[in-house]
Write a protein that holds these residues in place. Structure first.
Motif, PDB file in Angstrom:
ATOM      1  N   GLY A  23       0.803  -1.203   0.000  1.00 27.32           N
ATOM      2  CA  GLY A  23       0.000   0.000   0.000  1.00 27.32           C
ATOM      3  C   GLY A  23       0.843   1.264   0.000  1.00 27.32           C
ATOM      4  O   GLY A  23       2.066   1.250  -0.101  1.00 27.32           O
ATOM      5  N   VAL A  24       0.195   2.419   0.111  1.00 23.48           N
ATOM      6  CA  VAL A  24       0.770   3.770   0.157  1.00 23.48           C
ATOM      7  C   VAL A  24       1.468   4.113  -1.168  1.00 23.48           C
ATOM      8  O   VAL A  24       0.981   4.909  -1.949  1.00 23.48           O
ATOM      9  CB  VAL A  24       1.727   3.957   1.351  1.00 23.48           C
ATOM     10  CG1 VAL A  24       2.234   5.408   1.374  1.00 23.48           C
ATOM     11  CG2 VAL A  24       1.018   3.638   2.655  1.00 23.48           C
ATOM     12  N   SER A  25       2.641   3.563  -1.431  1.00 28.58           N
ATOM     13  CA  SER A  25       3.351   3.806  -2.697  1.00 28.58           C
ATOM     14  C   SER A  25       3.826   2.462  -3.229  1.00 28.58           C
ATOM     15  O   SER A  25       5.001   2.107  -3.102  1.00 28.58           O
ATOM     16  CB  SER A  25       4.527   4.761  -2.498  1.00 28.58           C
ATOM     17  OG  SER A  25       5.384   4.300  -1.482  1.00 28.58           O
ATOM     18  N   PRO A  26       2.925   1.678  -3.798  1.00 29.55           N
ATOM     19  CA  PRO A  26       3.241   0.292  -4.156  1.00 29.55           C
ATOM     20  C   PRO A  26       4.296   0.189  -5.252  1.00 29.55           C
ATOM     21  O   PRO A  26       4.396   1.041  -6.138  1.00 29.55           O
ATOM     22  CB  PRO A  26       1.893  -0.258  -4.639  1.00 29.55           C
ATOM     23  CG  PRO A  26       1.121   0.944  -5.064  1.00 29.55           C
ATOM     24  CD  PRO A  26       1.545   2.041  -4.151  1.00 29.55           C
ATOM     25  N   VAL A  27       5.084  -0.873  -5.185  1.00 29.98           N
ATOM     26  CA  VAL A  27       6.073  -1.180  -6.206  1.00 29.98           C
ATOM     27  C   VAL A  27       6.125  -2.696  -6.361  1.00 29.98           C
ATOM     28  O   VAL A  27       6.008  -3.439  -5.378  1.00 29.98           O
ATOM     29  CB  VAL A  27       7.457  -0.598  -5.854  1.00 29.98           C
ATOM     30  CG1 VAL A  27       8.014  -1.230  -4.596  1.00 29.98           C
ATOM     31  CG2 VAL A  27       8.439  -0.771  -7.009  1.00 29.98           C
ATOM     32  N   PHE A  28       6.250  -3.157  -7.584  1.00 32.99           N
ATOM     33  CA  PHE A  28       6.270  -4.582  -7.910  1.00 32.99           C
ATOM     34  C   PHE A  28       7.532  -5.236  -7.343  1.00 32.99           C
ATOM     35  O   PHE A  28       8.617  -4.661  -7.374  1.00 32.99           O
ATOM     36  CB  PHE A  28       6.230  -4.727  -9.427  1.00 32.99           C
ATOM     37  CG  PHE A  28       6.251  -6.128  -9.961  1.00 32.99           C
ATOM     38  CD1 PHE A  28       5.453  -7.127  -9.420  1.00 32.99           C
ATOM     39  CD2 PHE A  28       7.054  -6.450 -11.047  1.00 32.99           C
ATOM     40  CE1 PHE A  28       5.458  -8.408  -9.934  1.00 32.99           C
ATOM     41  CE2 PHE A  28       7.066  -7.726 -11.579  1.00 32.99           C
ATOM     42  CZ  PHE A  28       6.270  -8.712 -11.017  1.00 32.99           C
ATOM     43  N   HIS A  29       7.406  -6.477  -6.862  1.00 35.40           N
ATOM     44  CA  HIS A  29       8.539  -7.205  -6.289  1.00 35.40           C
ATOM     45  C   HIS A  29       9.411  -7.880  -7.340  1.00 35.40           C
ATOM     46  O   HIS A  29      10.490  -8.378  -7.029  1.00 35.40           O
ATOM     47  CB  HIS A  29       8.033  -8.269  -5.316  1.00 35.40           C
ATOM     48  CG  HIS A  29       6.878  -9.064  -5.835  1.00 35.40           C
ATOM     49  ND1 HIS A  29       6.998  -9.990  -6.840  1.00 35.40           N
ATOM     50  CD2 HIS A  29       5.558  -9.049  -5.496  1.00 35.40           C
ATOM     51  CE1 HIS A  29       5.815 -10.533  -7.097  1.00 35.40           C
ATOM     52  NE2 HIS A  29       4.913  -9.980  -6.299  1.00 35.40           N
ATOM     53  N   CYS A  30       8.946  -7.927  -8.593  1.00 36.34           N
ATOM     54  CA  CYS A  30       9.682  -8.564  -9.706  1.00 36.34           C
ATOM     55  C   CYS A  30      10.036 -10.013  -9.361  1.00 36.34           C
ATOM     56  O   CYS A  30      11.084 -10.513  -9.748  1.00 36.34           O
ATOM     57  CB  CYS A  30      10.927  -7.758 -10.073  1.00 36.34           C
ATOM     58  SG  CYS A  30      11.453  -7.985 -11.799  1.00 36.34           S
ATOM     59  N   LEU A  53       0.302  17.079  -1.782  1.00 37.35           N
ATOM     60  CA  LEU A  53       0.522  17.564  -3.142  1.00 37.35           C
ATOM     61  C   LEU A  53       0.494  16.418  -4.148  1.00 37.35           C
ATOM     62  O   LEU A  53      -0.055  16.545  -5.249  1.00 37.35           O
ATOM     63  CB  LEU A  53       1.852  18.306  -3.221  1.00 37.35           C
ATOM     64  CG  LEU A  53       1.939  19.629  -2.458  1.00 37.35           C
ATOM     65  CD1 LEU A  53       3.359  20.200  -2.542  1.00 37.35           C
ATOM     66  CD2 LEU A  53       0.932  20.636  -3.017  1.00 37.35           C
ATOM     67  N   VAL A  54       1.098  15.304  -3.777  1.00 44.52           N
ATOM     68  CA  VAL A  54       1.136  14.150  -4.669  1.00 44.52           C
ATOM     69  C   VAL A  54      -0.257  13.550  -4.806  1.00 44.52           C
ATOM     70  O   VAL A  54      -0.717  13.237  -5.917  1.00 44.52           O
ATOM     71  CB  VAL A  54       2.135  13.103  -4.155  1.00 44.52           C
ATOM     72  CG1 VAL A  54       2.101  11.854  -5.030  1.00 44.52           C
ATOM     73  CG2 VAL A  54       3.541  13.691  -4.112  1.00 44.52           C
ATOM     74  N   ALA A  55      -0.943  13.370  -3.694  1.00 42.03           N
ATOM     75  CA  ALA A  55      -2.286  12.785  -3.728  1.00 42.03           C
ATOM     76  C   ALA A  55      -3.232  13.649  -4.564  1.00 42.03           C
ATOM     77  O   ALA A  55      -4.061  13.123  -5.323  1.00 42.03           O
ATOM     78  CB  ALA A  55      -2.810  12.631  -2.306  1.00 42.03           C
ATOM     79  N   LYS A  56      -3.099  14.958  -4.445  1.00 44.95           N
ATOM     80  CA  LYS A  56      -3.964  15.857  -5.211  1.00 44.95           C
ATOM     81  C   LYS A  56      -3.706  15.707  -6.711  1.00 44.95           C
ATOM     82  O   LYS A  56      -4.642  15.674  -7.522  1.00 44.95           O
ATOM     83  CB  LYS A  56      -3.719  17.297  -4.777  1.00 44.95           C
ATOM     84  CG  LYS A  56      -4.602  18.325  -5.481  1.00 44.95           C
ATOM     85  CD  LYS A  56      -4.321  19.731  -4.958  1.00 44.95           C
ATOM     86  CE  LYS A  56      -5.180  20.760  -5.685  1.00 44.95           C
ATOM     87  NZ  LYS A  56      -4.906  22.151  -5.197  1.00 44.95           N
ATOM     88  N   ALA A  57      -2.434  15.614  -7.087  1.00 45.85           N
ATOM     89  CA  ALA A  57      -2.089  15.474  -8.504  1.00 45.85           C
ATOM     90  C   ALA A  57      -2.649  14.184  -9.089  1.00 45.85           C
ATOM     91  O   ALA A  57      -3.076  14.152 -10.248  1.00 45.85           O
ATOM     92  CB  ALA A  57      -0.576  15.529  -8.684  1.00 45.85           C
TER      93      ALA A  57
END
Length: 503
Positions: A231-238, A297-301
């Motif tokens: 969650g929050v800022s997910p990134v793939f584990h590859c 700022l990021v969430a708004k964008a």
């Protein structure tokens, strides 16, 4: 490929676990791409793919892979020159600068996500020659290039053929496409950070666009599980069990797989956790920060309404509401650069060689039907008397003329291929269990010219086949084909006095 993974197993895993689609076999249902179906190209797969494809991508990312445009003997131009990158924020964008490179790790990861660093189909061993890797939507090779690859005429262009036959040109085109995705901001894309090409975080929207700037790849798409990757800022584990985002289930399998992540999350994830050959990473792991949606700022964008409004307007104006910062001075957060060192441009010569094509076979062939309804054929042998890989294009003047290899299935034709010089070993059997590696010096491409009777008019027909070198030296080989259909068909024969260009 070595002891890490068997070739066929790798591509099977690629199709089942990594890709969201099936890889097409020659002559399969993938023939829907374009009015005349997809192209059938042969290619060479580098045996030491870790060293070979790392170097090739680094050269392509720096715009040093294939040099300036050149003109074929036919007058057609092969142009894969690197256009450079724009830079700067929306209000102070600078024009394209060829001195600015694409971060190599970005494209290394894209190529892994697209093809698992496989240029050939699953039947082709590393170090071997055979059909190019082709997807259901006619993506070709390492970069799964689809742009400009539609078959609407039945004959491939030189540009299409060299993308489908030569790995270095394929990668050069993939990098050019990614650079185009970067450069269409701010007119048609938002800008991440300060639009700095050296900043990995700032490539977010260009990476997204490589797969299509669609809402399906929006990180806040409600159809995707918000808990993927923690969650929050997910990134793939590859598929790296040591990655925190792997989130193993009781069975040991990851709770979230390839298809659960957006395209940018997959690419950035494989940059952070590059795949391994044996125990070593295939390329150097990169550190960066994914968009932090706890930041206001990021969430708004990234509010979905911003994307939807921009999409409704055809992305005209570049979606300024989606611009998001990647530098935060109050928390001392700054973007991160690719740690890959600069590449020596002279090394491109090792991946291009000095190919020189020659041909053996008749320049005029007569193909007639037999009493049993079968038709004859004629054989042309394409050789590389120079070094490394010589790509070539095959064109015909009429749809009733077919060019294939002797053992190809009836549904396959050859639109382009390669001949390999004797300086290079070509693997004909890869190591697997108790089966040894078998290799030979060089590879001659044996082509059979025949006809499709159903597409021929009655009586005598005349047409031509052209086999054209695409890189290096050698002249186009032209074969006149004379065929007869109907009751007045002359006796079965398929040869005429031959002419060889071999020296």
């Amino acid at each position: 490929m070595g002891s890490a993974l068997a070739r066929a197993g790798l591509v099977a895993a690629l199709a089942c676990a990594a890709f969201g689609y099936a890889l097409a076999s020659p002559g399969a249902s993938a023939r829907a791409c374009g009015a005349a179906g997809p192209y059938d190209f042969d290619t060479f797969e580098v045996e030491d793919y870790v060293a070979g494809y790392n170097l090739a991508i680094e050269l392509a990312a720096a715009g040093q892979a294939v040099g300036m445009p050149y003109t074929l003997s036919s007058g057609e131009v092969i142009d894969f020159h690197y256009q450079g990158l724009k830079s700067g924020p929306r209000t102070a964008r600078l024009p394209e600068n060829p001195a600015l490179r694409v971060p190599p790790s970005v494209y290394k990861s894209i190529a892994w996500v697209e093809s698992n660093w496989s240029n050939g189909a699953g039947s082709v061993p590393y170090g071997g020659v055979g059909p190019v890797l082709r997807s259901f939507d006619c993506g070709y090779g390492l970069g799964q290039i689809t742009t400009g690859m539609t078959n609407s005429t039945g004959n491939a262009s030189p540009r299409q053929a060299i993308i489908g036959t030569h790995f270095l040109f394929n990668l050069a085109e993939g990098v050019r496409i990614l650079a185009d995705k970067w450069n269409i901001a701010p007119q048609f894309r938002p800008i991440a950070g300060n639009g700095d090409p050296a900043a990995l975080e700032d490539w977010y929207f260009a990476v997204w666009s490589y797969n299509g700037f669609a809402f399906s790849n929006h990180p806040l798409n409600p159809n995707r599980d918000p808990l993927r990757g923690g969650g929050v800022s997910p990134v793939f584990h590859c598929f790296d069990p040591s990655a925190p985002s792997y989130q193993a289930m009781a069975s040991g399998s990851p709770a979230f797989n390839y298809g659960d992540y957006t395209y940018p999350e997959r690419v950035y994830g494989c940059m952070r956790y590059p795949p391994k050959k044996d125990t070593a990473r295939i390329w150097a792991a990169q550190f960066f920060l994914m968009p932090d949606f706890t930041n206001e700022l990021v969430a708004k964008a990234f509010a979905p309404k911003n994307f939807q409004m921009c999409e409704d307007g055809g992305f005209e104006g570049g979606c300024p509401a989606m611009d998001f910062p990647t530098t935060f001075t109050d928390t001392k957060v700054i973007p991160h650069a690719d740690t890959t060192p600069p590449v020596d441009p002279k090394k491109a010569a090792t991946l291009l060689g000095l190919p020189r094509l020659a041909f053996s076979g008749s320049t005029e062939v007569t193909i007639a039907g037999g009493n049993d309804g079968s038709y004859g054929s004629a054989t042309i042998v394409v050789r590389n008397l120079g070094t490394f890989v010589a790509p070539f294009l095959v064109r015909t003047s009429a749809p009733w003329i077919v060019v294939r290899h002797p053992d190809d299935p009836l549904g396959r034709t050859i639109d382009g291929g390669v001949a390999v010089g004797k300086d290079t070993e070509v693997v004909t059997q890869a190591v697997k269990e108790n089966r040894p590696r078998i290799a030979q010096k060089g590879y001659d491409s044996v082509l059979v010219i025949t006809v499709i009777p159903a597409l021929m008019p009655a009586g005598q027909s005349r047409g031509k086949v052209w086999i054209q070198p695409l890189f290096g030296s050698g002249s186009t080989f032209e074969v006149v084909v004379v065929a007869m259909k109907g009751e007045n068909s002359f006796p079965f024969r398929a040869v005429a006095p031959g002419l060889s260009t071999e020296r």
